[in-house]
Design a protein around this motif. Structure first.
Motif, PDB file in Angstrom:
ATOM      1  N   PHE A  29       0.838  -1.187   0.000  1.00 63.55           N
ATOM      2  CA  PHE A  29       0.000   0.000   0.000  1.00 63.55           C
ATOM      3  C   PHE A  29       0.878   1.243   0.000  1.00 63.55           C
ATOM      4  N   LYS A  30       0.372   2.308  -0.565  1.00 61.14           N
ATOM      5  CA  LYS A  30       1.136   3.541  -0.699  1.00 61.14           C
ATOM      6  C   LYS A  30       1.043   4.449   0.524  1.00 61.14           C
ATOM      7  N   ARG A  31       0.044   4.220   1.343  1.00 61.96           N
ATOM      8  CA  ARG A  31      -0.116   5.031   2.549  1.00 61.96           C
ATOM      9  C   ARG A  31      -1.105   4.368   3.481  1.00 61.96           C
ATOM     10  N   MET A  32      -1.141   4.901   4.691  1.00 64.38           N
ATOM     11  CA  MET A  32      -2.119   4.483   5.686  1.00 64.38           C
ATOM     12  C   MET A  32      -2.878   5.735   6.098  1.00 64.38           C
ATOM     13  N   VAL A  33      -4.171   5.627   6.212  1.00 63.00           N
ATOM     14  CA  VAL A  33      -5.029   6.780   6.486  1.00 63.00           C
ATOM     15  C   VAL A  33      -5.962   6.426   7.649  1.00 63.00           C
ATOM     16  N   TRP A  34      -6.254   7.415   8.491  1.00 59.47           N
ATOM     17  CA  TRP A  34      -7.211   7.233   9.566  1.00 59.47           C
ATOM     18  C   TRP A  34      -7.731   8.590   9.979  1.00 59.47           C
ATOM     19  N   GLN A  35      -8.700   8.578  10.875  1.00 65.70           N
ATOM     20  CA  GLN A  35      -9.247   9.817  11.425  1.00 65.70           C
ATOM     21  C   GLN A  35      -9.043   9.809  12.937  1.00 65.70           C
ATOM     22  N   ILE A  57      -3.933  11.907  19.532  1.00 63.17           N
ATOM     23  CA  ILE A  57      -3.144  12.820  18.703  1.00 63.17           C
ATOM     24  C   ILE A  57      -1.677  12.763  19.106  1.00 63.17           C
ATOM     25  N   ASN A  58      -1.424  12.769  20.388  1.00 65.21           N
ATOM     26  CA  ASN A  58      -0.042  12.701  20.867  1.00 65.21           C
ATOM     27  C   ASN A  58       0.604  11.364  20.503  1.00 65.21           C
ATOM     28  N   PHE A  59      -0.179  10.287  20.546  1.00 67.94           N
ATOM     29  CA  PHE A  59       0.331   8.968  20.142  1.00 67.94           C
ATOM     30  C   PHE A  59       0.756   9.008  18.673  1.00 67.94           C
ATOM     31  N   TYR A  60      -0.102   9.534  17.796  1.00 66.54           N
ATOM     32  CA  TYR A  60       0.198   9.565  16.359  1.00 66.54           C
ATOM     33  C   TYR A  60       1.377  10.488  16.047  1.00 66.54           C
ATOM     34  N   LYS A  61       1.514  11.542  16.812  1.00 62.83           N
ATOM     35  CA  LYS A  61       2.638  12.462  16.588  1.00 62.83           C
ATOM     36  C   LYS A  61       3.980  11.775  16.831  1.00 62.83           C
ATOM     37  N   ALA A  75       3.172  11.373  12.128  1.00 62.75           N
ATOM     38  CA  ALA A  75       2.017  11.330  11.237  1.00 62.75           C
ATOM     39  C   ALA A  75       1.567  12.744  10.896  1.00 62.75           C
ATOM     40  N   THR A  76       1.059  12.912   9.694  1.00 61.66           N
ATOM     41  CA  THR A  76       0.465  14.172   9.280  1.00 61.66           C
ATOM     42  C   THR A  76      -1.000  14.157   9.693  1.00 61.66           C
ATOM     43  N   LEU A  77      -1.408  15.128  10.474  1.00 61.68           N
ATOM     44  CA  LEU A  77      -2.808  15.264  10.883  1.00 61.68           C
ATOM     45  C   LEU A  77      -3.361  16.483  10.153  1.00 61.68           C
ATOM     46  N   ASP A  78      -4.150  16.224   9.148  1.00 60.10           N
ATOM     47  CA  ASP A  78      -4.577  17.241   8.195  1.00 60.10           C
ATOM     48  C   ASP A  78      -5.886  17.905   8.631  1.00 60.10           C
TER      49      ASP A  78
END
Length: 149
Positions: free
Chosen positions: A113-119, A128-132, A136-139
């Motif tokens: 896969f080219k990327r992983m996406v989530w909300q 948010i702190n975990f993903y940072k 991760a880019t949080l758009d």
């Protein structure tokens, strides 16, 4: 504490739905979980599965999961969409979340896969702190569109 990450099996579906309800409660939407066990099992383990998952077993009990499906980007190609990711509240902070997330990343890479996406909800600071930690880019630009039937 013994943490074991493995692929979800049909026998896990009842427990997964309990964890999905826990996630809905945490996200302040307890009434939104309306899927039946039968539909959930068929969608994941029927002749044409549309979702897959990994579970975190802690001392023999499923206490976390990461459920995903394939999403297609006309710009990037196939992507892994992480629909739900949860470790039970009482067992957070023990490393199970990192093991699950690392396993999902490995799955995305293994499948090409080219990327992983989530909300993530904007008020969910622990997530948010975990993903940072993963850079991760949080758009904030995209707005979710939903049309219920």
């Amino acid at each position: 504490m013994n943490i074991h990450i493995r692929r979800a099996e049909r026998k896990d579906c009842k427990r997964l739905l309990e964890l999905i309800q826990e996630l809905a409660d945490y996200e302040k939407a307890p009434q939104e979980v309306t899927v039946t066990l039968e539909h959930f099992e068929e969608s994941g383990f029927g002749p044409q599965p549309i979702w897959w998952a990994f579970v975190a077993e802690i001392d023999g009990k499923v206490e976390g999961f990461a459920l995903y499906y394939i999403r297609y980007s006309t710009w990037k190609g196939q992507c892994l969409y992480l629909e739900d990711f949860l470790v039970t509240e009482k067992l957070r902070g023990n490393g199970a979340g990192k093991l699950l997330f690392d396993r999902i990343i490995e799955e995305a890479r293994d499948r090409g896969f080219k990327r992983m996406v989530w909300q993530v909800l904007e008020w969910n600071e622990p997530a948010i702190n975990f993903y940072k930690k993963y850079n991760a880019t949080l758009d904030p630009e995209w707005v979710n569109g939903i049309l219920d039937f």
